[in-house]
Design a protein around this motif. Sequence first.
Motif, short mmCIF file in Angstrom:
data_model
loop_
_atom_site.label_atom_id
_atom_site.label_comp_id
_atom_site.label_asym_id
_atom_site.label_seq_id
_atom_site.Cartn_x
_atom_site.Cartn_y
_atom_site.Cartn_z
N LEU A 355 0.83 -1.19 0.00
CA LEU A 355 0.00 0.00 0.00
C LEU A 355 0.87 1.25 0.00
CD1 LEU A 355 -2.96 1.00 0.11
CD2 LEU A 355 -2.65 1.24 2.59
N TYR A 356 0.55 2.17 -0.91
CA TYR A 356 1.25 3.43 -1.02
C TYR A 356 0.26 4.58 -0.93
CZ TYR A 356 5.29 0.78 -2.77
OH TYR A 356 6.35 -0.09 -2.89
N LEU A 357 0.78 5.74 -0.56
CA LEU A 357 0.00 6.97 -0.60
C LEU A 357 0.71 7.94 -1.52
CD1 LEU A 357 -2.53 8.28 0.84
CD2 LEU A 357 -0.87 9.56 2.18
N PHE A 358 -0.02 8.36 -2.57
CA PHE A 358 0.48 9.37 -3.51
C PHE A 358 -0.17 10.70 -3.12
CE2 PHE A 358 1.12 5.39 -5.57
CZ PHE A 358 2.04 5.54 -6.60
N PHE A 359 0.60 11.78 -3.12
CA PHE A 359 0.05 13.08 -2.77
C PHE A 359 1.00 14.17 -3.24
CE2 PHE A 359 2.79 11.72 0.61
CZ PHE A 359 3.44 12.86 1.07
N ALA A 360 0.57 15.41 -3.16
CA ALA A 360 1.42 16.56 -3.48
C ALA A 360 1.61 17.38 -2.22
CB ALA A 360 0.80 17.40 -4.58
N VAL A 361 2.78 18.03 -2.11
CA VAL A 361 3.06 18.88 -0.96
C VAL A 361 4.11 19.92 -1.36
CG1 VAL A 361 4.93 17.46 0.00
CG2 VAL A 361 3.49 18.82 1.55
N SER A 362 4.06 21.06 -0.67
CA SER A 362 5.05 22.12 -0.89
C SER A 362 5.90 22.30 0.36
CB SER A 362 4.36 23.46 -1.18
OG SER A 362 3.53 23.40 -2.30
N GLY A 363 7.09 22.90 0.14
CA GLY A 363 7.92 23.34 1.25
C GLY A 363 7.56 24.75 1.66
N LYS A 364 8.54 25.50 2.19
CA LYS A 364 8.28 26.87 2.61
C LYS A 364 7.87 27.73 1.43
CE LYS A 364 10.92 28.87 5.63
NZ LYS A 364 12.12 29.41 6.32
N GLN A 365 8.46 27.45 0.27
CA GLN A 365 8.06 28.17 -0.94
C GLN A 365 6.94 27.41 -1.62
OE1 GLN A 365 11.29 29.00 -3.61
NE2 GLN A 365 9.95 29.76 -5.24
N TRP A 366 5.85 28.11 -1.92
CA TRP A 366 4.69 27.46 -2.54
C TRP A 366 5.11 26.82 -3.86
CZ3 TRP A 366 1.93 27.31 -6.99
CH2 TRP A 366 0.66 26.73 -6.93
N GLY A 367 4.63 25.61 -4.08
CA GLY A 367 4.93 24.90 -5.32
C GLY A 367 4.78 23.42 -5.13
N PRO A 368 3.55 22.89 -5.15
CA PRO A 368 3.34 21.47 -4.87
C PRO A 368 4.07 20.56 -5.85
CG PRO A 368 1.37 22.48 -5.84
CD PRO A 368 2.31 23.59 -5.53
N GLN A 369 4.58 19.45 -5.31
CA GLN A 369 5.24 18.43 -6.11
C GLN A 369 4.77 17.05 -5.66
OE1 GLN A 369 6.99 19.24 -8.67
NE2 GLN A 369 7.38 21.41 -8.24
N CYS A 370 4.72 16.12 -6.58
CA CYS A 370 4.23 14.77 -6.30
C CYS A 370 5.21 14.01 -5.41
CB CYS A 370 4.01 14.00 -7.59
SG CYS A 370 2.68 14.66 -8.62
N HIS A 371 4.66 13.36 -4.40
CA HIS A 371 5.43 12.53 -3.48
C HIS A 371 4.72 11.19 -3.29
CE1 HIS A 371 7.31 16.38 -2.51
NE2 HIS A 371 8.20 15.77 -1.74
N VAL A 372 5.47 10.19 -2.80
CA VAL A 372 4.93 8.86 -2.52
C VAL A 372 5.50 8.39 -1.18
CG1 VAL A 372 4.75 6.47 -3.31
CG2 VAL A 372 4.85 8.32 -4.99
N MET A 373 4.64 7.78 -0.36
CA MET A 373 5.14 7.11 0.83
C MET A 373 4.47 5.75 0.96
SD MET A 373 3.58 9.38 3.96
CE MET A 373 1.85 9.31 4.45
N LYS A 374 5.17 4.82 1.63
CA LYS A 374 4.75 3.42 1.66
C LYS A 374 4.36 3.02 3.08
CE LYS A 374 6.61 -1.23 0.71
NZ LYS A 374 7.82 -1.97 0.29
#
Length: 606
Positions: A355-374
């Motif tokens: 099972l994985y979770l795909f999502f987008a998130v930004s750091g201090k500077q706005w700009g979402p990027q795709c991430h994955v965690m297991k």
Amino acid sequence: MCNSGSILVYTRTPNPENYPSHLANSIHFAYSDDGKSYTALNQNYGILFALATVDLNNVIHAKGLKRPYIFSTANGGFGILAVKTNFDGSVDPESKGKILLWLTTDLITFEEQVLLDLHENVEVDEAICHYDAAEGKYYIDWRDLDGNCYRNTISNLHDLNSISAAEPLSDLHAPTRLPDGIEIPEGALPGNIIPISAQLAAKLQVKWSPLQSVAVELPDCVSVSSAADVQAVKAKVIYSDGSTVLKPVAWETDAIDFYQPGTYSITGTVKQEKYNFPLAVGYADPVIIRWNDQYYYVATNDNVNDIGIYVRKGNTVADLFAEGYTEYLILDQDESRGLVQTFWAPEFHVVRGQLYLFFAVSGKQWGPQCHVMKLKEGGEITDPNSWTDPIRVVRKDGTYLCERGITLDMTYLEVNGKSYVVWSERYHIGNPLDSGSMLYIAAVDPEQPWQLTSDPVLLSRPLYGWENIQGTINNEGPYALVTDQKVYIAYSGGAANGYTYAVGLLSIDKDKDLLDVRNWYKRPTPALSFYSVAGEYGPGHNAFYINEHGDVMITYHAEPTMRGSKRCTAIRRVHFDIDGEPRLDLSPERDLRSDLAQVALRVIVK
């Protein structure tokens, strides 16, 4: 052919409050069986939209159309002409001397629109066409904005280069577009009318109208030996297109003595999994998954300013939304890990049993990027310590998926043993060089689903008016539905926080190469819009899941008012119509009419 009715093509008068020009300046259909009263198809929402253009700076320029004209083709199909305009109906300099052309065999599926060059450097105001069987030619007569008229001829509408040069014509000699005294849909700016056959008339009314249940069938009599045998008897619900679905029934079996052979008459209520809207207020981009016999719900949480990823758990889907539900924070804001803002569109996906979770998130500077965690081996979804650290998605060479734009809404699918991801990508957001959000697809390593194994392929851009509206240029929120024969990608376009948000469909035969964009068909018409289900505005960013009865369910967000309300979760069943195509707009009331829910059955106890 044996005529049974007629089709009217038209555009609509734009209404900035509830049907803006991006929608109104498109081709609509209406049907009449008496030639006098025309009923709008597709609930008076546009069916064919002019494609936008893309300039050398990769910027999209939205377009519209006017004066549609439908005609019969030599092969028994239809062509539709229209004058291409800017989205607001003004003259489009890019289309000078050209007209739009669609070809179709059935007025349901359309070949990709083309611009037909009339070889005159003037602005076109109106065009008509008819086929001369004796000459084997199509005559295209048209008028420019100064009132000058011309004629072109062409023998093969698939060979655009074979069109003749334009010759002067004394007058357009257009047939009467509308007879006197007919009734047309609200706001219609009529084009023309064409007769159609009885068979096609029936097909169009079914395909371009909301489906609804019309009957319920059960066996005349069944032999049983236990209450379980009775409860196994399902009702066949029949729909207006002839398609069917089996639904369970809550049978009243108290009057049956299963130790006494004989014949009994019983009644029951057809079951329907029904969820009232709004279901969860302030939750967008919802996803539901069943994992280890439990249901889990995750969504973008607008109530906490989209900070953190929250999960609900239940024995049933209804438990996820019951009063007193518990919500678990599985990923919190953490500046040290670059997790600061835009915790967007989380999706659970099972990849080769993990099972994985795909999502987008930004750091201090706005700009979402795709991430994955297991989820760790033996871990619990609701436990934040059961998840690995998020990994940012990378290309096949190991570099980040996107360095100068944003990526979001990544989804996963597996087809014929191969793994893919689809996501939304955008550049220069909020400035004049804004590319609009685009859908990309790539192959991915199932052992490391954050690692692409192919180059990204551009799958779709927001080129239709319904995708590019209210200042929003969107193709986002992709999610796959894989059937025995086809792969569908449902995606969203239009105003993500507005009433015009809508769901479109891309489709491909399951045995075709998913990375060849030529194999995909993009429906010009949304599958779900604010016209689809009363009281739901801006439906979009959906996901699919299978319920305990084996039904495909769709969950998405919508708003309960046209303006100013929060995004809220909705759920309902996906129906597959008589052609096997998914219908996303089947409201609970149409899925099972209340007067059909009570049923009776004769049972024989052995």
